[in-house]
Motif scaffolding. Structure first.
Motif, PDB file in Angstrom:
ATOM      1  N   ALA A  26       1.142  -0.705  -0.142  1.00  0.00           N
ATOM      2  CA  ALA A  26       0.112   0.079   0.055  1.00  0.00           C
ATOM      3  C   ALA A  26       0.442   1.246   0.225  1.00  0.00           C
ATOM      4  O   ALA A  26       1.378   1.270   0.472  1.00  0.00           O
ATOM      5  CB  ALA A  26      -0.556   0.374   1.022  1.00  0.00           C
ATOM      6  N   VAL A  27       0.615   2.021  -1.027  1.00  0.00           N
ATOM      7  CA  VAL A  27       0.729   3.600  -0.708  1.00  0.00           C
ATOM      8  C   VAL A  27       0.545   3.971   0.501  1.00  0.00           C
ATOM      9  O   VAL A  27      -0.734   4.598   0.016  1.00  0.00           O
ATOM     10  CB  VAL A  27       0.758   4.283  -2.084  1.00  0.00           C
ATOM     11  CG1 VAL A  27       1.738   5.579  -1.743  1.00  0.00           C
ATOM     12  CG2 VAL A  27       1.645   3.541  -2.989  1.00  0.00           C
ATOM     13  N   VAL A  28       1.279   4.921   1.430  1.00  0.00           N
ATOM     14  CA  VAL A  28       1.030   5.489   2.364  1.00  0.00           C
ATOM     15  C   VAL A  28       1.017   7.062   2.480  1.00  0.00           C
ATOM     16  O   VAL A  28       1.991   7.159   2.286  1.00  0.00           O
ATOM     17  CB  VAL A  28       0.663   4.475   3.577  1.00  0.00           C
ATOM     18  CG1 VAL A  28       0.076   3.623   3.568  1.00  0.00           C
ATOM     19  CG2 VAL A  28       2.520   4.499   3.939  1.00  0.00           C
ATOM     20  N   THR A  29       0.424   8.119   3.239  1.00  0.00           N
ATOM     21  CA  THR A  29       0.805   8.754   3.914  1.00  0.00           C
ATOM     22  C   THR A  29       1.155   9.268   4.704  1.00  0.00           C
ATOM     23  O   THR A  29      -0.249   9.597   5.422  1.00  0.00           O
ATOM     24  CB  THR A  29       0.377  10.058   2.768  1.00  0.00           C
ATOM     25  OG1 THR A  29      -0.745  10.515   2.448  1.00  0.00           O
ATOM     26  CG2 THR A  29       0.804  10.167   0.510  1.00  0.00           C
ATOM     27  N   ASN A  30       0.916  10.638   5.096  1.00  0.00           N
ATOM     28  CA  ASN A  30       0.889  11.287   6.589  1.00  0.00           C
ATOM     29  C   ASN A  30      -0.257  11.773   6.010  1.00  0.00           C
ATOM     30  O   ASN A  30      -0.852  11.937   5.270  1.00  0.00           O
ATOM     31  CB  ASN A  30       2.222  12.350   5.893  1.00  0.00           C
ATOM     32  CG  ASN A  30       1.402  13.232   7.911  1.00  0.00           C
ATOM     33  OD1 ASN A  30       0.944  14.046   7.655  1.00  0.00           O
ATOM     34  ND2 ASN A  30       2.801  12.898   8.554  1.00  0.00           N
ATOM     35  N   LYS A  31      -1.123  11.789   7.605  1.00  0.00           N
ATOM     36  CA  LYS A  31      -2.626  12.063   7.561  1.00  0.00           C
ATOM     37  C   LYS A  31      -2.474  13.487   7.111  1.00  0.00           C
ATOM     38  O   LYS A  31      -4.091  14.252   6.905  1.00  0.00           O
ATOM     39  CB  LYS A  31      -3.252  11.990   8.739  1.00  0.00           C
ATOM     40  CG  LYS A  31      -3.435  10.391   9.379  1.00  0.00           C
ATOM     41  CD  LYS A  31      -5.099  10.600   9.612  1.00  0.00           C
ATOM     42  CE  LYS A  31      -4.820   9.095  10.283  1.00  0.00           C
ATOM     43  NZ  LYS A  31      -6.258   8.863   9.924  1.00  0.00           N
ATOM     44  N   SER A  36      -4.842  11.691  -2.097  1.00  0.00           N
ATOM     45  CA  SER A  36      -5.875  10.515  -1.500  1.00  0.00           C
ATOM     46  C   SER A  36      -5.376   9.375  -2.833  1.00  0.00           C
ATOM     47  O   SER A  36      -5.940   8.600  -3.029  1.00  0.00           O
ATOM     48  CB  SER A  36      -7.113  10.676  -0.891  1.00  0.00           C
ATOM     49  OG  SER A  36      -8.383  11.377  -1.470  1.00  0.00           O
ATOM     50  N   ASN A  37      -5.537  10.223  -3.537  1.00  0.00           N
ATOM     51  CA  ASN A  37      -5.569   9.582  -5.228  1.00  0.00           C
ATOM     52  C   ASN A  37      -4.432  10.036  -5.898  1.00  0.00           C
ATOM     53  O   ASN A  37      -4.701  11.879  -6.314  1.00  0.00           O
ATOM     54  CB  ASN A  37      -6.902   9.463  -5.828  1.00  0.00           C
ATOM     55  CG  ASN A  37      -7.391   8.968  -6.498  1.00  0.00           C
ATOM     56  OD1 ASN A  37      -6.236   7.689  -6.870  1.00  0.00           O
ATOM     57  ND2 ASN A  37      -8.114   9.078  -7.809  1.00  0.00           N
ATOM     58  N   VAL A  38      -3.433   9.218  -6.890  1.00  0.00           N
ATOM     59  CA  VAL A  38      -2.919   9.458  -7.682  1.00  0.00           C
ATOM     60  C   VAL A  38      -2.864   8.744  -8.838  1.00  0.00           C
ATOM     61  O   VAL A  38      -3.434   7.462  -9.037  1.00  0.00           O
ATOM     62  CB  VAL A  38      -1.639   9.833  -7.036  1.00  0.00           C
ATOM     63  CG1 VAL A  38      -0.607  10.681  -6.159  1.00  0.00           C
ATOM     64  CG2 VAL A  38      -0.570   8.369  -6.725  1.00  0.00           C
ATOM     65  N   THR A  39      -2.367   9.345  -9.715  1.00  0.00           N
ATOM     66  CA  THR A  39      -2.247   8.024 -11.366  1.00  0.00           C
ATOM     67  C   THR A  39      -0.482   7.322 -11.112  1.00  0.00           C
ATOM     68  O   THR A  39       0.246   8.060 -10.283  1.00  0.00           O
ATOM     69  CB  THR A  39      -2.227   8.547 -12.064  1.00  0.00           C
ATOM     70  OG1 THR A  39      -0.858   9.870 -12.651  1.00  0.00           O
ATOM     71  CG2 THR A  39      -3.487   9.779 -12.693  1.00  0.00           C
ATOM     72  N   THR A 130      -2.526   7.827   6.302  1.00  0.00           N
ATOM     73  CA  THR A 130      -3.810   7.675   5.105  1.00  0.00           C
ATOM     74  C   THR A 130      -2.991   7.318   3.835  1.00  0.00           C
ATOM     75  O   THR A 130      -2.541   7.114   3.619  1.00  0.00           O
ATOM     76  CB  THR A 130      -3.550   8.832   4.280  1.00  0.00           C
ATOM     77  OG1 THR A 130      -3.865   9.732   5.058  1.00  0.00           O
ATOM     78  CG2 THR A 130      -4.483   9.249   3.328  1.00  0.00           C
ATOM     79  N   VAL A 131      -4.104   5.345   3.412  1.00  0.00           N
ATOM     80  CA  VAL A 131      -3.601   5.091   2.271  1.00  0.00           C
ATOM     81  C   VAL A 131      -4.511   5.612   1.093  1.00  0.00           C
ATOM     82  O   VAL A 131      -5.588   6.049   0.651  1.00  0.00           O
ATOM     83  CB  VAL A 131      -4.532   3.779   2.426  1.00  0.00           C
ATOM     84  CG1 VAL A 131      -4.569   2.668   1.329  1.00  0.00           C
ATOM     85  CG2 VAL A 131      -3.947   3.113   3.581  1.00  0.00           C
ATOM     86  N   VAL A 132      -2.986   5.846   0.289  1.00  0.00           N
ATOM     87  CA  VAL A 132      -3.224   6.569  -1.173  1.00  0.00           C
ATOM     88  C   VAL A 132      -3.525   5.769  -2.153  1.00  0.00           C
ATOM     89  O   VAL A 132      -3.217   4.340  -2.349  1.00  0.00           O
ATOM     90  CB  VAL A 132      -2.190   7.021  -1.625  1.00  0.00           C
ATOM     91  CG1 VAL A 132      -2.059   7.665  -2.697  1.00  0.00           C
ATOM     92  CG2 VAL A 132      -1.825   8.105  -0.434  1.00  0.00           C
ATOM     93  N   LYS A 137      -7.075   2.937  -7.319  1.00  0.00           N
ATOM     94  CA  LYS A 137      -8.047   1.228  -7.025  1.00  0.00           C
ATOM     95  C   LYS A 137      -7.410   1.402  -5.106  1.00  0.00           C
ATOM     96  O   LYS A 137      -5.883   2.315  -4.786  1.00  0.00           O
ATOM     97  CB  LYS A 137      -7.169   0.680  -7.670  1.00  0.00           C
ATOM     98  CG  LYS A 137      -7.886   0.547  -9.423  1.00  0.00           C
ATOM     99  CD  LYS A 137      -7.356  -0.741  -9.871  1.00  0.00           C
ATOM    100  CE  LYS A 137      -7.734  -0.414 -11.235  1.00  0.00           C
ATOM    101  NZ  LYS A 137      -7.947  -1.352 -12.256  1.00  0.00           N
ATOM    102  N   LEU A 138      -7.613   0.749  -4.344  1.00  0.00           N
ATOM    103  CA  LEU A 138      -7.267   0.779  -3.162  1.00  0.00           C
ATOM    104  C   LEU A 138      -6.344  -0.467  -3.258  1.00  0.00           C
ATOM    105  O   LEU A 138      -6.404  -1.160  -3.844  1.00  0.00           O
ATOM    106  CB  LEU A 138      -8.033   0.775  -2.315  1.00  0.00           C
ATOM    107  CG  LEU A 138      -8.699   1.533  -2.141  1.00  0.00           C
ATOM    108  CD1 LEU A 138     -10.185   1.427  -0.831  1.00  0.00           C
ATOM    109  CD2 LEU A 138      -8.118   2.706  -1.101  1.00  0.00           C
TER     110      LEU A 138
END
Length: 147
Positions: A26-31, A36-39, A130-132, A137-138
């Motif tokens: 999973a790609v994750v970022t700081n809250k 929340s969505n990238v290509t 945060t899961v990106v 898609k998740l």
């Protein structure tokens, strides 16, 4: 009948012999990061250090595992690079990359670093990050990361 057996064999091979590491990452970022969505293309630019700032102006800090064959292969495929090219890229951008020993360490760094982004095993996801979504898609959805 031969075509049916061939199709069944192909389904088996694709299901059970495809490397599973990418399916479980999973790609994750700081809250505090509003992304929340990238290509996949945008994500590749972030991982290649071509994009150094998020839309809100925070510096991108890439958090990678010290030793993770699955993460390395995912990054190589996402960035369309050889192992040597990927290692050279990491060495050239030490100022914007932090290295962690484990998923727990990646989570700690991402959680405490504005602008941080990392890859973790989906089993390590918690509510501190945060899961990106990638291409909408998740994790665990087909096509989430290049396999």
């Amino acid at each position: 009948m031969k075509l049916l057996r061939l199709a069944a064999l192909l389904v088996f091979l694709l299901t059970f012999l495809t490397p599973c590491f990418a399916h479980h990452m999973a790609v994750v970022t700081n809250k505090d990061n509003n992304v929340s969505n990238v290509t996949a293309a945008h994500l590749a630019k972030i991982f290649r250090s071509e994009l150094k700032k998020w839309p809100d102006g925070k510096a991108v800090v890439l958090v990678l595992h010290k030793d993770s064959a699955g993460e390395t292969e995912t990054m190589e495929r996402l960035n369309k690079m050889s192992a040597g090219e990927w290692k050279a890229l990491i060495a050239a951008h030490r100022d914007s990359i932090q290295i962690a020993d484990s998923d727990a360490d990646v989570l700690k760094i991402v959680q405490s670093t504005p602008g941080a982004v990392g890859l973790i095993d989906v089993r390590s996801i918690d509510n501190t990050i945060t899961v990106v979504r990638v291409d909408g898609k998740l994790p665990m959805e087909s096509g989430y990361l290049p396999h």
